[in-house]
Design a protein around this motif. Structure first.
Motif, mmCIF file in Angstrom:
data_model
loop_
_atom_site.group_PDB
_atom_site.id
_atom_site.type_symbol
_atom_site.label_atom_id
_atom_site.label_comp_id
_atom_site.label_asym_id
_atom_site.label_seq_id
_atom_site.Cartn_x
_atom_site.Cartn_y
_atom_site.Cartn_z
ATOM 1 N N ARG A 168 86.252 62.875 -80.308
ATOM 2 C CA ARG A 168 85.202 62.072 -79.230
ATOM 3 C C ARG A 168 85.116 61.447 -78.543
ATOM 4 O O ARG A 168 84.410 60.955 -77.844
ATOM 5 N N GLU A 190 85.026 60.390 -73.340
ATOM 6 C CA GLU A 190 84.398 60.503 -71.684
ATOM 7 C C GLU A 190 84.887 59.071 -71.378
ATOM 8 O O GLU A 190 84.682 59.238 -70.040
ATOM 9 N N ASP A 218 88.047 60.262 -70.307
ATOM 10 C CA ASP A 218 88.910 60.884 -69.946
ATOM 11 C C ASP A 218 88.428 60.419 -68.086
ATOM 12 O O ASP A 218 89.627 60.748 -67.374
ATOM 13 N N GLN A 219 87.353 60.630 -67.619
ATOM 14 C CA GLN A 219 87.269 60.116 -66.587
ATOM 15 C C GLN A 219 88.423 60.288 -65.612
ATOM 16 O O GLN A 219 88.471 59.985 -64.509
ATOM 17 N N ALA A 223 74.786 57.502 -76.471
ATOM 18 C CA ALA A 223 76.845 57.510 -76.243
ATOM 19 C C ALA A 223 77.054 57.326 -77.696
ATOM 20 O O ALA A 223 78.100 58.394 -77.915
ATOM 21 N N ARG A 234 76.277 60.801 -78.490
ATOM 22 C CA ARG A 234 77.959 62.131 -77.951
ATOM 23 C C ARG A 234 78.899 61.997 -78.438
ATOM 24 O O ARG A 234 79.675 63.521 -78.590
ATOM 25 N N THR A 235 79.697 60.559 -78.857
ATOM 26 C CA THR A 235 80.588 60.485 -78.656
ATOM 27 C C THR A 235 80.576 59.832 -80.259
ATOM 28 O O THR A 235 82.551 60.142 -80.456
ATOM 29 N N GLN A 282 83.427 50.374 -76.739
ATOM 30 C CA GLN A 282 83.758 51.588 -75.824
ATOM 31 C C GLN A 282 82.701 51.833 -74.592
ATOM 32 O O GLN A 282 82.282 52.150 -73.937
ATOM 33 N N PRO A 330 81.438 50.474 -71.241
ATOM 34 C CA PRO A 330 82.100 51.089 -70.577
ATOM 35 C C PRO A 330 83.021 50.785 -69.527
ATOM 36 O O PRO A 330 83.653 51.126 -69.247
#
Length: 270
Positions: free
Chosen positions: A28, A32, A34-35, A165, A168-169, A245, A249
Motif C-alpha cells: 500500500r 497512490e 498507480d495513477q 497520506a 492511508r498508505t 513519496q 508526491p
C-alpha cells in the motif's frame, strides 16, 4: 524455489512491473503512485506483499535478508513468467530489486528506486542528521498516540496532508506486519552486496530518487552507486525524508513517469 506466488494487487496490461516495498510495511505504500502508470499504460503493475507483510503469510524459511532475497527472486520469475520485467523498489525493496535484477540483466528492462538501501549495515551508511523542518501541532493532536508516534518516527515535513497520506498508505502495512517476521529480519539485517558489481553492463533506464533529509538510508551512498549504471539518473529532493513519496508526491510522480516512458520507448525500439 518458491512456487507459490505471494499476495499481489495486479492492475493493467503490458510489461510486468513489480513493486517491492520496504521493511515493516506492505504494497500500500506504492498504491497512490498507480495513477502515473495507469495514465501512460503499457505496464501490468504488480504490487507484491513480501512474506510476513500485508496479506502474504509469514514464511518460516525466510529467516534473514538473504532468504528474503531468494524469495523475491522466485517471485520475479513467477510474475514475469520467465520473460522481461521492470522493477520499482522502496527502501529494503530497492536492495531486493537489485539482487533480483543482477542475475537477470537481459530480462530486466528498467529499475526505479525510492529511498533505496545501499548498505544493509547501517554503520556503513552516510547519513544526514535527523531533522524536522515543519510541524503542524494541531494536525498531530488530532490523531492517537500510536499513530502520531509511528508517523513522527520518519516524518520531515509534519503536516496534515502528509499525515493523512501516511495513515492511508503506510500505517496499514505497519499494523499488518507479522511481529515475529519483523523481529527475525531485524536481528539479521545483513546481505552480501557483491551483486552491485555487475551494473556496468546494464543498459536499461535506472532511476534513483532520494530524500535530502533521509536519516535512515541517506542520499550520498546512492549517488555513488548510480555512477555504476550507464543509464542511471539520480534526484535528491529537499524537504523529503525516508517517506519521500508522501512529502514530495508530485515530484516523485513526475520522475517516475519520465522513467517509465523511457522503458516503454526502449521496448518500442527493440
Amino acid at each position: 524455489m518458491s512456487t507459490r506466488p505471494g499476495f499481489a494487487i495486479r492492475r493493467g496490461q503490458g510489461l510486468p512491473l513489480i513493486f517491492l516495498h520496504g521493511f515493516g510495511v506492505d504494497h500500500r505504500i506504492f498504491i497512490e503512485l498507480d495513477q502515473v502508470f495507469d495514465r501512460i499504460g503499457g505496464f501490468e503493475r504488480i504490487y507484491l506483499d513480501q512474506p510476513g507483510f500485508g496479506r502474504t503469510p509469514p514464511d518460516p524459511g525466510v529467516e534473514n535478508p538473504a532468504d528474503l532475497a531468494s524469495w523475491v527472486d522466485d517471485q520475479v520469475d513467477i510474475f514475469s513468467q520467465g520473460g522481461p520485467f521492470a522493477l520499482v523498489g522502496n527502501s529494503m525493496g530497492g536492495l531486493m530489486a537489485r539482487h533480483a535484477a543482477a542475475s537477470r540483466l537481459s530480462r530486466c528492462l528498467g529499475m526505479a528506486f525510492l529511498a533505496p538501501v545501499v548498505h544493509p549495515d547501517r554503520t556503513r551508511r552516510t547519513l544526514p542528521p535527523r531533522q524536522v523542518l515543519t510541524r503542524d501541532d494541531q494536525a498531530l493532536a488530532a490523531v492517537d498516540e500510536s499513530t502520531r508516534s509511528a508517523y513522527q518516527e520518519m516524518a520531515v515535513v509534519e503536516s496534515r496532508e502528509h499525515l493523512e497520506a501516511f495513515v492511508r498508505t503506510v500505517l496499514p502495512g505497519i499494523r499488518a506486519a507479522d511481529p515475529d517476521t519483523v523481529a527475525r529480519l531485524s536481528g539479521a539485517y545483513e546481505l552480501d552486496t557483491d551483486f552491485d558489481q555487475v551494473w556496468s553492463t546494464f543498459i536499461s533506464p535506472t532511476l534513483f530518487i532520494c530524500g535530502r533529509q533521509d536519516e535512515r538510508v541517506g542520499y550520498r551512498d546512492q549517488f555513488d552507486l548510480v555512477e555504476r549504471f550507464p543509464r542511471g539518473s539520480y534526484a535528491v529532493l529537499n524537504r523529503a525524508g525516508h517517506n519521500l513519496q508522501l512529502e514530495q508526491p508530485e515530484v516523485v510522480a513526475t520522475l517516475l513517469e519520465g522513467w517509465a516512458r523511457q522503458v516503454l520507448a526502449d521496448m518500442a525500439l527493440s
